[in-house]
Scaffold this motif. Structure first.
Motif, PDB file in Angstrom:
ATOM      1  N   ARG A 121      18.302  63.346 -21.676  1.00  9.97           N
ATOM      2  CA  ARG A 121      19.567  63.237 -22.402  1.00  9.97           C
ATOM      3  C   ARG A 121      20.541  64.289 -21.893  1.00  9.97           C
ATOM      4  O   ARG A 121      20.806  65.298 -22.565  1.00  9.97           O
ATOM      5  N   TRP A 129      19.530  56.542 -18.538  1.00 11.26           N
ATOM      6  CA  TRP A 129      19.031  55.541 -19.478  1.00 11.26           C
ATOM      7  C   TRP A 129      19.002  54.156 -18.853  1.00 11.26           C
ATOM      8  O   TRP A 129      18.071  53.389 -19.079  1.00 11.26           O
ATOM      9  N   GLU A 156      23.884  54.083 -30.597  1.00  8.59           N
ATOM     10  CA  GLU A 156      22.960  55.211 -30.588  1.00  8.59           C
ATOM     11  C   GLU A 156      22.818  55.833 -31.970  1.00  8.59           C
ATOM     12  O   GLU A 156      21.723  56.197 -32.395  1.00  8.59           O
ATOM     13  N   ASP A 193      26.405  65.371 -20.053  1.00  5.32           N
ATOM     14  CA  ASP A 193      27.420  64.480 -19.519  1.00  5.32           C
ATOM     15  C   ASP A 193      27.082  63.029 -19.869  1.00  5.32           C
ATOM     16  O   ASP A 193      25.994  62.539 -19.563  1.00  5.32           O
ATOM     17  N   SER A 194      28.016  62.333 -20.523  1.00  8.97           N
ATOM     18  CA  SER A 194      27.732  60.975 -21.006  1.00  8.97           C
ATOM     19  C   SER A 194      27.503  59.990 -19.863  1.00  8.97           C
ATOM     20  O   SER A 194      26.659  59.090 -19.971  1.00  8.97           O
ATOM     21  N   GLU A 195      28.238  60.142 -18.756  1.00  6.41           N
ATOM     22  CA  GLU A 195      28.042  59.238 -17.622  1.00  6.41           C
ATOM     23  C   GLU A 195      26.675  59.430 -16.987  1.00  6.41           C
ATOM     24  O   GLU A 195      25.990  58.460 -16.637  1.00  6.41           O
ATOM     25  N   GLN A 196      26.264  60.671 -16.836  1.00  7.75           N
ATOM     26  CA  GLN A 196      24.943  60.951 -16.279  1.00  7.75           C
ATOM     27  C   GLN A 196      23.847  60.438 -17.212  1.00  7.75           C
ATOM     28  O   GLN A 196      22.830  59.905 -16.760  1.00  7.75           O
ATOM     29  N   ARG A 197      24.064  60.613 -18.524  1.00  3.81           N
ATOM     30  CA  ARG A 197      23.091  60.114 -19.490  1.00  3.81           C
ATOM     31  C   ARG A 197      22.968  58.590 -19.400  1.00  3.81           C
ATOM     32  O   ARG A 197      21.860  58.040 -19.407  1.00  3.81           O
ATOM     33  N   ALA A 198      24.111  57.911 -19.294  1.00  4.28           N
ATOM     34  CA  ALA A 198      24.086  56.451 -19.171  1.00  4.28           C
ATOM     35  C   ALA A 198      23.347  56.023 -17.911  1.00  4.28           C
ATOM     36  O   ALA A 198      22.612  55.026 -17.915  1.00  4.28           O
TER      37      ALA A 198
END
Length: 515
Positions: free
Chosen positions: A135, A146, A44, A138-143
């Motif tokens: 975006r 995406w 990223e 929370d990184s898991e939600q973002r993943a």
């Protein structure tokens, strides 16, 4: 080598999709030659570094000149870049292998824009809120978000190359008058009427039901008070279905291979059964994309309800009737049924409901991005039943759109410096908006205190005879009230309870009956 991304005004990447060749190029440029022992930059971060100069220069030109470039080539003409501004977000598509033209990349951007509208609705009107959706912190939600859009874009690319309906952007229909009429009658009596007449639906109304064979429309039925679906919305739904249940025609043909000595006379052969009309004055709709000087798109959408005359040509009607006069060998039927039984997906594969926003023409007026709940029920390999329902709170979406649209109209006039002919507080449209907002806030009954407080502040400042505001303060007040309206929309239709649809037992019964 391909890449597509969405960026904010501050050069922050809100979403990206790239093919393996582009990712390998990034790794070679930013990671492969790192001999110092430092940690290789995250993917990223590499994308952000690569595109930051383009984004910043584009935003600078837009801010200073009110215009910017929309296409350019780089690296000795090897890479083609296409850019489009939607709201306050910049969409960029890149091709580095010469396989896509400017029109191809432009179309891909509009497809991505349509997908964001279909999944986020009117929230796309506010740059701050759409950034939170695309975006998440929370990184898991973002993943998760995406991966969803990356998968949809991958499916679109596959269909664009393999399926003629997506290549020419037309909704295609399998023409067999007797079969289509029977399927439509079944959808009406056994699915739509049954579900809408059941107290278990908890306020949800089934407005559309249709059967798909791969990407082809076999039967389509709409309830009497339903709005018609645009061809662009139907194509979006077909794309989502194909992303959920990708067609694997080779495996299905192997599993459903009939006797070569005695082929079934009812079997449909290749694309002969898929007539495509490039233009049909009575049924084609044309859509011209804003800021795009290309030829208007042409869609062919068959009529949903059954009629005495087939929507296909006379030749196709005669061909279908002559097929129906043949006799089918009973052994072939048994082989087909046994093969289907082997390939039949389990009932547990009914998907979770998905919130989808589609345009609707209602008695009360036009409402873009009306919230619907989509249920996709797999029946056989390559064959699906799709149900679209409207929830009990859908009327609130129309009210919110009408308010948002009104405030946007006044705000646009103010931003462009247009004279409204009288003091702002006496402007007729704003007075009407004040009346509607008072009723809407009162109807919420204090459930949304932030909107209520923002509206009180707006009303006290804009309609005050004593307070003098400069243009910047007025525009900021409009921006705040618009953001609060979008926030209410987001809470109602994108929250945890927003996508609750029909009960599972009702879906299982519809799936089993249709099978």
């Amino acid at each position: 080598m391909k890449c597509i991304l969405i960026a904010s005004e501050g050069a922050e990447v809100l979403f990206y999709w790239a093919d393996p060749d582009f990712l390998a190029s990034l790794h070679q440029r930013f990671g492969a030659h790192d001999q110092s022992g430092d940690e290789i930059p995250a993917l990223e971060d590499s994308i952000n570094t690569l595109f930051a100069p383009v984004i910043i220069s584009c935003m600078t030109l837009l801010e200073r000149l009110g215009d910017t470039y929309s296409c350019f080539s780089a690296e000795n003409g090897k890479h083609l870049y296409v850019l489009r501004m939607f709201g306050e977000c910049l969409y960029i598509a890149v091709n580095g292998d010469g396989s896509e033209s400017e029109d191809d990349l432009c179309r891909k951007l509009y497809v991505l824009r349509r997908l964001t509208e279909a999944h986020f609705g009117l929230v796309t009107l506010d740059s701050h809120l759409i950034r939170r959706e695309l975006r998440p912190v929370d990184s898991e939600q973002r993943a998760h978000v995406w991966r969803l859009f990356q998968s949809l874009l991958g499916t679109y690319s596959r269909l664009h190359h393999e399926d003629q309906s997506f290549l020419v952007e037309a909704v295609e229909r399998l023409i067999h008058p007797q079969l289509c009429e029977q399927c439509i009658e079944f959808l009406e009596r056994q699915v739509v009427q049954h579900i809408n007449g059941s107290p278990e639906r908890a306020g949800h109304e089934l407005v559309h039901a249709f059967l798909l064979v791969h990407t082809k429309l076999l039967a389509f039925y709409s309830s009497r008070n339903a709005s018609s679906l645009r061809p662009a919305d139907l194509l979006t739904l077909l794309l989502i279905v194909q992303d959920l249940y990708p067609s694997n025609t080779s495996e299905e043909q192997n599993g459903l291979q009939l006797s070569e000595d005695k082929p079934s006379p009812q079997r449909l052969h290749s694309s002969e059964s898929i007539p495509v009309k490039s233009s049909c004055p009575s049924e084609a709709s044309h859509e011209q994309v804003a800021d795009d000087g290309s030829v208007p798109e042409e869609f062919y959408t068959p009529k949903a309800s059954p009629s005495q005359q087939s929507s296909g040509s006379a030749a196709w009607s005669e061909g279908a009737e002559s097929q129906g006069e043949g006799e089918v060998n009973s052994a072939d039927i048994q082989i087909a049924e046994d093969s289907l039984q082997t390939l039949m997906p389990s009932t547990s594969e009914t998907t979770n409901p998905r919130r989808i926003f589609l345009d609707a023409n209602l008695k009360e007026g036009y409402c873009p991005m009306m919230p619907h709940t989509m249920h996709c029920l797999p029946l056989w390999p390559g064959i699906s039943l799709v149900l679209l329902t409207k929830g009990p709170s859908s009327h609130a979406a129309l009210s919110l759109y009408q308010l948002l649209d009104g405030f946007l109209v006044v705000e646009k006039k103010l931003r462009e410096g247009q004279e409204i002919g009288q003091p702002l507080r006496s402007y007729p449209l704003l007075l009407e908006l004040r009346h509607r907002m008072d009723k809407f806030v009162k109807k919420l009954g204090g459930q949304e205190p932030q909107l209520q407080n923002a509206w009180l502040e707006f009303r006290n400042r804009i309609f005050s005879r004593s307070e003098v505001l400069n243009p910047g303060e007025i525009l900021q007040a409009f921006c705040n009230i618009r953001r609060q309206l979008c926030a209410v929309y987001r809470l109602l239709f994108l929250g945890s309870s927003g996508a609750q649809g029909l009960p599972r037992s009702m879906l299982d019964r519809a799936q089993q009956l249709t099978r």
